[in-house]
Design a protein around this motif. Structure first.
Motif, short mmCIF file in Angstrom:
data_model
loop_
_atom_site.label_atom_id
_atom_site.label_comp_id
_atom_site.label_asym_id
_atom_site.label_seq_id
_atom_site.Cartn_x
_atom_site.Cartn_y
_atom_site.Cartn_z
N ILE A 277 43.98 68.29 27.73
CA ILE A 277 44.60 69.61 27.55
C ILE A 277 43.54 70.71 27.63
O ILE A 277 43.74 71.73 28.28
N ALA A 278 42.40 70.49 27.01
CA ALA A 278 41.32 71.48 27.05
C ALA A 278 40.85 71.70 28.49
O ALA A 278 40.53 72.83 28.88
N ALA A 279 40.82 70.63 29.29
CA ALA A 279 40.40 70.76 30.69
C ALA A 279 41.44 71.51 31.52
O ALA A 279 41.09 72.32 32.38
N ARG A 280 42.73 71.24 31.27
CA ARG A 280 43.80 71.89 32.04
C ARG A 280 43.98 73.35 31.66
O ARG A 280 44.41 74.17 32.47
N TYR A 281 43.72 73.68 30.41
CA TYR A 281 43.96 75.04 29.91
C TYR A 281 42.68 75.59 29.27
O TYR A 281 42.56 75.66 28.05
N PRO A 282 41.71 76.00 30.07
CA PRO A 282 40.43 76.45 29.50
C PRO A 282 40.54 77.69 28.61
O PRO A 282 39.66 77.93 27.79
N ASN A 283 41.62 78.46 28.75
CA ASN A 283 41.79 79.66 27.91
C ASN A 283 42.69 79.42 26.71
O ASN A 283 43.07 80.38 26.03
N LEU A 284 43.04 78.17 26.46
CA LEU A 284 43.88 77.82 25.32
C LEU A 284 43.19 78.24 24.02
O LEU A 284 41.99 78.04 23.85
N THR A 285 43.95 78.84 23.12
CA THR A 285 43.38 79.29 21.86
C THR A 285 43.17 78.16 20.88
O THR A 285 42.15 78.09 20.20
N ALA A 286 44.15 77.23 20.79
CA ALA A 286 44.05 76.19 19.77
C ALA A 286 44.74 74.90 20.19
O ALA A 286 45.81 74.92 20.79
N ILE A 287 44.10 73.80 19.85
CA ILE A 287 44.70 72.48 19.91
C ILE A 287 44.82 72.06 18.46
O ILE A 287 43.83 71.97 17.74
N ILE A 288 46.07 71.84 18.02
CA ILE A 288 46.32 71.60 16.60
C ILE A 288 46.81 70.17 16.37
O ILE A 288 47.97 69.86 16.65
N PRO A 289 45.95 69.28 15.87
CA PRO A 289 46.45 67.96 15.48
C PRO A 289 47.19 68.10 14.15
O PRO A 289 46.63 68.63 13.18
N VAL A 290 48.43 67.68 14.12
CA VAL A 290 49.21 67.83 12.88
C VAL A 290 49.21 66.53 12.06
O VAL A 290 49.97 66.42 11.11
N MET A 291 48.33 65.61 12.42
CA MET A 291 48.15 64.39 11.62
C MET A 291 46.67 64.09 11.59
O MET A 291 45.91 64.65 12.36
N GLY A 292 46.24 63.21 10.72
CA GLY A 292 44.82 62.96 10.52
C GLY A 292 44.16 62.05 11.53
O GLY A 292 42.95 62.04 11.65
N GLY A 293 44.93 61.26 12.27
CA GLY A 293 44.39 60.25 13.16
C GLY A 293 43.19 60.66 13.99
O GLY A 293 42.16 59.98 13.97
N PRO A 294 43.27 61.76 14.76
CA PRO A 294 42.14 62.12 15.62
C PRO A 294 40.86 62.43 14.85
O PRO A 294 39.77 62.31 15.40
#
Length: 98
Positions: free
Chosen positions: A78-95
């Motif tokens: 996702i970070a590679a596809r959307y370099p201007n993305l403001t936030a990637i939000i993991p909503v669980m602890g796994g990552p």
């Protein structure tokens, strides 16, 4: 979810775009997703006289399928596809455990 949204708004009060990394078929995770969305929604922001605008990308939420390695890979992709993305939000602890 509410706390995640509050922190995000403190870091980026102007708003931005985001993606949720999730496992949507899990009830407590679905509640966290709901908390993030409700607290970043335009209607809620307008009631608070805020100028911030948050947009969730169409491919959100992702589904990690119970696989923390997949969650990390999804975040990289996702970070590679959307370099201007403001936030990637993991909503669980796994990552966070890798």
């Amino acid at each position: 979810g509410t706390q995640l949204a509050k922190v995000l708004k403190q870091l980026h009060p102007e708003g931005g775009t985001y993606v949720l990394i999730s496992e949507p078929n899990t009830p407590n995770i679905a509640e966290r997703e709901k908390g993030v969305r409700e607290n970043l929604s335009s209607k809620k922001n307008q009631r608070r006289s805020s100028n911030s605008v948050w947009v969730e990308l169409d491919e959100s939420p992702t589904d990690i399928q119970g696989n923390t390695t997949l969650a990390i890979q999804q975040m990289y992709d996702i970070a590679a596809r959307y370099p201007n993305l403001t936030a990637i939000i993991p909503v669980m602890g796994g990552p966070m455990f890798l």
